[in-house]
Motif scaffolding. Sequence first.
Motif, PDB file in Angstrom:
ATOM      1  N   VAL A 126       0.836  -1.206   0.000  1.00  0.00           N
ATOM      2  CA  VAL A 126       0.000   0.000   0.000  1.00  0.00           C
ATOM      3  C   VAL A 126       0.870   1.256   0.000  1.00  0.00           C
ATOM      4  O   VAL A 126       0.483   2.285  -0.551  1.00  0.00           O
ATOM      5  CB  VAL A 126      -0.963  -0.016   1.218  1.00  0.00           C
ATOM      6  N   GLU A 127       2.063   1.150   0.561  1.00  0.00           N
ATOM      7  CA  GLU A 127       2.975   2.293   0.634  1.00  0.00           C
ATOM      8  C   GLU A 127       3.574   2.651  -0.722  1.00  0.00           C
ATOM      9  O   GLU A 127       4.132   3.722  -0.898  1.00  0.00           O
ATOM     10  CB  GLU A 127       4.104   1.998   1.628  1.00  0.00           C
ATOM     11  N   LEU A 128       3.455   1.758  -1.698  1.00  0.00           N
ATOM     12  CA  LEU A 128       4.011   1.993  -3.028  1.00  0.00           C
ATOM     13  C   LEU A 128       2.975   2.667  -3.919  1.00  0.00           C
ATOM     14  O   LEU A 128       1.775   2.549  -3.693  1.00  0.00           O
ATOM     15  CB  LEU A 128       4.433   0.666  -3.657  1.00  0.00           C
ATOM     16  N   ASN A 129       3.466   3.337  -4.961  1.00  0.00           N
ATOM     17  CA  ASN A 129       2.511   3.935  -5.893  1.00  0.00           C
ATOM     18  C   ASN A 129       2.039   2.883  -6.893  1.00  0.00           C
ATOM     19  O   ASN A 129       2.556   1.761  -6.943  1.00  0.00           O
ATOM     20  CB  ASN A 129       3.105   5.177  -6.588  1.00  0.00           C
ATOM     21  N   GLU A 130       1.047   3.263  -7.691  1.00  0.00           N
ATOM     22  CA  GLU A 130       0.422   2.315  -8.612  1.00  0.00           C
ATOM     23  C   GLU A 130       1.428   1.745  -9.616  1.00  0.00           C
ATOM     24  O   GLU A 130       1.407   0.543  -9.918  1.00  0.00           O
ATOM     25  CB  GLU A 130      -0.723   3.013  -9.356  1.00  0.00           C
ATOM     26  N   ASP A 131       2.314   2.573 -10.132  1.00  0.00           N
ATOM     27  CA  ASP A 131       3.327   2.096 -11.091  1.00  0.00           C
ATOM     28  C   ASP A 131       4.263   1.079 -10.437  1.00  0.00           C
ATOM     29  O   ASP A 131       4.628   0.073 -11.065  1.00  0.00           O
ATOM     30  CB  ASP A 131       4.152   3.268 -11.641  1.00  0.00           C
ATOM     31  N   GLU A 132       4.660   1.328  -9.202  1.00  0.00           N
ATOM     32  CA  GLU A 132       5.545   0.393  -8.500  1.00  0.00           C
ATOM     33  C   GLU A 132       4.848  -0.945  -8.265  1.00  0.00           C
ATOM     34  O   GLU A 132       5.451  -2.014  -8.438  1.00  0.00           O
ATOM     35  CB  GLU A 132       6.014   0.994  -7.170  1.00  0.00           C
ATOM     36  N   ARG A 133       3.568  -0.880  -7.890  1.00  0.00           N
ATOM     37  CA  ARG A 133       2.823  -2.132  -7.687  1.00  0.00           C
ATOM     38  C   ARG A 133       2.664  -2.887  -9.007  1.00  0.00           C
ATOM     39  O   ARG A 133       2.775  -4.117  -9.042  1.00  0.00           O
ATOM     40  CB  ARG A 133       1.468  -1.860  -7.033  1.00  0.00           C
ATOM     41  N   LEU A 136       5.901  -4.609  -9.720  1.00  0.00           N
ATOM     42  CA  LEU A 136       6.041  -5.802  -8.884  1.00  0.00           C
ATOM     43  C   LEU A 136       5.135  -6.934  -9.368  1.00  0.00           C
ATOM     44  O   LEU A 136       5.513  -8.109  -9.308  1.00  0.00           O
ATOM     45  CB  LEU A 136       5.756  -5.477  -7.417  1.00  0.00           C
ATOM     46  N   HIS A 137       3.963  -6.583  -9.843  1.00  0.00           N
ATOM     47  CA  HIS A 137       3.066  -7.605 -10.390  1.00  0.00           C
ATOM     48  C   HIS A 137       3.745  -8.305 -11.564  1.00  0.00           C
ATOM     49  O   HIS A 137       3.751  -9.537 -11.647  1.00  0.00           O
ATOM     50  CB  HIS A 137       1.746  -6.966 -10.834  1.00  0.00           C
ATOM     51  N   ARG A 138       4.318  -7.532 -12.455  1.00  0.00           N
ATOM     52  CA  ARG A 138       5.025  -8.108 -13.610  1.00  0.00           C
ATOM     53  C   ARG A 138       6.253  -8.883 -13.140  1.00  0.00           C
ATOM     54  O   ARG A 138       6.536  -9.973 -13.653  1.00  0.00           O
ATOM     55  CB  ARG A 138       5.427  -6.982 -14.581  1.00  0.00           C
ATOM     56  N   ALA A 139       6.974  -8.342 -12.155  1.00  0.00           N
ATOM     57  CA  ALA A 139       8.158  -9.030 -11.630  1.00  0.00           C
ATOM     58  C   ALA A 139       7.771 -10.373 -11.009  1.00  0.00           C
ATOM     59  O   ALA A 139       8.491 -11.362 -11.172  1.00  0.00           O
ATOM     60  CB  ALA A 139       8.872  -8.155 -10.604  1.00  0.00           C
ATOM     61  N   ALA A 140       6.639 -10.430 -10.327  1.00  0.00           N
ATOM     62  CA  ALA A 140       6.191 -11.686  -9.719  1.00  0.00           C
ATOM     63  C   ALA A 140       5.956 -12.737 -10.803  1.00  0.00           C
ATOM     64  O   ALA A 140       6.322 -13.909 -10.638  1.00  0.00           O
ATOM     65  CB  ALA A 140       4.920 -11.459  -8.896  1.00  0.00           C
TER      66      ALA A 140
END
Length: 149
Positions: A126-133, A136-140
Amino acid sequence: MTERTVTAERVPPAQLAPQLRDAITRLNRRVRQTRPVGDLTVTQLSALTSLRLAGALTPRELADVERVQPPTMTRIVAKLEDRGLVQRTPHPTDGRQVILAATEGGRTVIEQFERVRDEWLARRLVELNEDERETLHRAAEILQKLARA
């Protein structure tokens, strides 16, 4: 192409590998430290999780999965058994062996630990912005692909 994309494309695999390994190791360590208060060790939790994922294993198979020596696994299983988290049943084809499986109580314990870890990670995300999330989704997805290789 953004500067970030150009920079990422230029990072050679030999340079990315230790950076990625370190980040995964640190995050994994932090997630593992986030657990409900209890007297189960990380090793006991890991063995119990392996049984939950596999369904059932012989003590030798569990030792192999956990990468410990059989005598060490014997002690781990004994403690889990004492707490009613693991049960032994006769092996269907080899009378000299037993099959280990997580009990309902063992599965419940693992689910509680996973819920606490997921809640901790969700609070961090939640502390991350939408682009960072999204990154991370793509990285996962990419990490899952690497893990299957």
